[in-house]
Design a protein around this motif. Structure first.
Motif, PDB file in Angstrom:
ATOM      1  N   MET A  29      11.212  38.442  57.984  1.00  0.00           N
ATOM      2  CA  MET A  29      11.765  37.092  57.768  1.00  0.00           C
ATOM      3  C   MET A  29      10.984  36.381  56.667  1.00  0.00           C
ATOM      4  SD  MET A  29      10.510  34.936  61.122  1.00  0.00           S
ATOM      5  CE  MET A  29      11.216  36.000  62.346  1.00  0.00           C
ATOM      6  N   ASP A  30      11.664  35.483  55.958  1.00  0.00           N
ATOM      7  CA  ASP A  30      10.939  34.756  54.914  1.00  0.00           C
ATOM      8  C   ASP A  30       9.960  33.777  55.570  1.00  0.00           C
ATOM      9  OD1 ASP A  30      12.104  31.899  54.873  1.00  0.00           O
ATOM     10  OD2 ASP A  30      13.918  33.131  54.765  1.00  0.00           O
ATOM     11  N   VAL A  31       8.997  33.329  54.789  1.00  0.00           N
ATOM     12  CA  VAL A  31       7.920  32.481  55.307  1.00  0.00           C
ATOM     13  C   VAL A  31       8.479  31.195  55.933  1.00  0.00           C
ATOM     14  CG1 VAL A  31       5.993  31.030  54.502  1.00  0.00           C
ATOM     15  CG2 VAL A  31       6.132  33.424  53.805  1.00  0.00           C
ATOM     16  N   GLY A  32       9.565  30.676  55.348  1.00  0.00           N
ATOM     17  CA  GLY A  32      10.164  29.448  55.874  1.00  0.00           C
ATOM     18  C   GLY A  32      10.747  29.637  57.263  1.00  0.00           C
ATOM     19  N   SER A  33      11.389  30.787  57.489  1.00  0.00           N
ATOM     20  CA  SER A  33      11.940  31.046  58.822  1.00  0.00           C
ATOM     21  C   SER A  33      10.804  31.169  59.836  1.00  0.00           C
ATOM     22  CB  SER A  33      12.754  32.344  58.838  1.00  0.00           C
ATOM     23  OG  SER A  33      13.745  32.280  57.846  1.00  0.00           O
ATOM     24  N   PHE A  34       9.705  31.780  59.387  1.00  0.00           N
ATOM     25  CA  PHE A  34       8.537  31.899  60.265  1.00  0.00           C
ATOM     26  C   PHE A  34       7.982  30.508  60.596  1.00  0.00           C
ATOM     27  CE2 PHE A  34       3.912  32.237  60.740  1.00  0.00           C
ATOM     28  CZ  PHE A  34       3.841  33.062  61.858  1.00  0.00           C
ATOM     29  N   MET A  35       7.858  29.649  59.581  1.00  0.00           N
ATOM     30  CA  MET A  35       7.372  28.271  59.811  1.00  0.00           C
ATOM     31  C   MET A  35       8.290  27.532  60.779  1.00  0.00           C
ATOM     32  SD  MET A  35       6.321  26.803  56.057  1.00  0.00           S
ATOM     33  CE  MET A  35       5.565  25.224  56.489  1.00  0.00           C
ATOM     34  N   ILE A 278       1.197  24.878  61.036  1.00  0.00           N
ATOM     35  CA  ILE A 278       1.367  25.645  59.795  1.00  0.00           C
ATOM     36  C   ILE A 278       2.051  24.778  58.754  1.00  0.00           C
ATOM     37  CG2 ILE A 278       2.402  27.696  58.755  1.00  0.00           C
ATOM     38  CD1 ILE A 278       2.107  29.070  61.410  1.00  0.00           C
ATOM     39  N   THR A 279       1.379  24.577  57.639  1.00  0.00           N
ATOM     40  CA  THR A 279       1.904  23.683  56.600  1.00  0.00           C
ATOM     41  C   THR A 279       1.581  24.277  55.225  1.00  0.00           C
ATOM     42  OG1 THR A 279      -0.180  22.455  56.462  1.00  0.00           O
ATOM     43  CG2 THR A 279       1.468  21.633  58.026  1.00  0.00           C
ATOM     44  N   SER A 280       2.026  23.579  54.189  1.00  0.00           N
ATOM     45  CA  SER A 280       1.578  23.967  52.849  1.00  0.00           C
ATOM     46  C   SER A 280       1.526  22.711  51.993  1.00  0.00           C
ATOM     47  CB  SER A 280       2.536  24.976  52.230  1.00  0.00           C
ATOM     48  OG  SER A 280       3.649  24.295  51.692  1.00  0.00           O
TER      49      SER A 280
END
Ligand code: SAH
Length: 361
Positions: A29-35, A278-280
């Motif tokens: 999964m892409d990182v966004g779906s994980f977030m 989890i953020t960026s």
């Protein structure tokens, strides 16, 4: 698909199990779906299950450090309301209000502005039931309406919108430069453990990314841009202004800023999903673009913004009432360049070009 970095995640939290199963069934999964899952899964998502703020939690934010932060923002909002001709009613909207501290401090600070309280309609955008409960308790003396997203906020009156450390929680996607081309950094499985991997992407998705060196990471956030785009449309049709505060560079670029925070320290992004924030970093240049033809002020550094609004004077007044040391330390944490003063940026989007927001000059 190339394996990049294996993290022994252990698969111990219910969300780890769920994410692993999802990857086994549907692929990485892409990182966004994980977030999205780690933060927002209805049962196990990080924000859904707890109040993460403050000393006993995982991280502290500006409004939790000092009442002065909310007081400055309250004065900022009240000033714009007056300059806009005191619209009655107007919507006072906050996204991601945490414990409700910022909203409470803002409205207390604006209490003595004649007509402000009578005209304000408080609308909060919050997805976490746990935090909504906190907000309800803190704002019990006011009429408050909650929404799960911006779409639910009425479109019938001008809005004054604030968000502090909200956009950083919206999902991003990451691209990693490998073997001369950009690939997407995804979350995959290495045996039982979650790991990062690289996956081919359609060229259209990465065509605007500047060329990079091997292992460079580039981040985009369609979700944040979409939020600012919708907000700008609201401001255009309803009138008003928005103040966005978050950490990140004035202009984004190459770099992996995905981070997990737990117990006031950094932790492993892929470890114990649902147990850490989890953020960026927020790319303000991209947000500015998303605001289209709206008038944008900043981004400027938080320290500069708060100092210009007069936080130093407010601190002196408060110090005379006692706890001078605590007030000074709160002030320094908010404005000092080595603390939050430089990393945190402030950007305003204003509908009426004649409206000059305070703090940006
Ligand atoms: N603004 C607060 C809290 C920051 S923490 C402060 O400065 O203290 C992030 C906040 O955003 C939390 O309230 C969290 O529940 C909320 N949030 C996270 N993702 C969200 C989403 N997609 N929609 C609405 N709220 C969200």
């Amino acid at each position: 698909m190339e394996r990049l970095l294996v993290r022994k995640a252990g698969g111990v939290t219910p969300l780890d199990t769920l994410i692993s199963r999802h990857i086994r069934l549907f692929g990485p999964m892409d990182v966004g779906s994980f977030m999205n899952l780690a933060l927002g899964h209805p049962q196990h998502g990080y924000y859904m299950t707890r109040d993460p703020l403050g000393g006993g939690g995982d991280f502290t934010t500006a409004p939790e450090i000092s009442q002065m932060f909310g007081e400055m923002l309250g004065a900022w909002v009240a000033d714009l309301w007056i300059k806009a001709g005191k619209p009655d009613p107007f919507l006072l909207v906050e996204a991601g209000p945490g414990r409700g501290t910022l909203m409470a401090d803002m409205i207390r600070a604006a209490k003595n502005v004649p007509g402000f309280h009578a005209a304000m309609r408080i609308h909060l955008i919050e997805t976490s039931p746990a935090l909504q409960e906190r907000q309800q308790a803190v704002l019990k003396d006011y009429e408050v309406i909650w929404h799960g997203s911006l779409e639910g906020v009425p479109d019938t009156a001008p809005l004054l919108f604030v968000a502090n450390e909200f956009l950083d929680a919206l999902p991003i996607r990451q691209f990693i430069h490998i073997n001369g081309k950009w690939t997407e950094r995804v979350v995959a499985l290495d045996g039982e453990a979650l790991c990062f991997a690289a996956q081919d992407v359609s060229p259209g998705l990465v065509k605007d990314i500047p060329s990079g060196k091997d292992r460079d990471v580039f981040e985009i956030s369609p979700a944040r841009e979409e939020f600012v785009r919708s907000l700008s449309v609201r401001l255009k049709t309803q009138g008003g202004a928005a103040l966005l505060i978050d950490y990140g560079p004035a202009a984004g670029g190459i770099g992996d800023t995905l981070q997990a925070v737990r117990g006031h320290g950094y932790s492993d992004v892929l470890k114990d999903a649902g147990e850490s924030d989890i953020t960026s970093h927020v790319d303000f240049a991209a947000l500015k673009k998303a605001a289209g033809d709206m008038r944008v002020f900043g981004p400027i550094e938080q320290g500069h913004f708060l100092n210009t609004l007069g936080i130093g004077i407010r601190a002196e007044v408060l110090k005379r009432k006692g706890n001078a040391e605590g007030i000074e330390s709160g002030l320094q944490r908010l404005v000092h360049p080595d603390q939050m003063g430089r990393l945190f940026k402030v950007m305003a989007i204003v509908q009426d070009p004649a409206l000059m927001p305070e703090g940006f000059f």
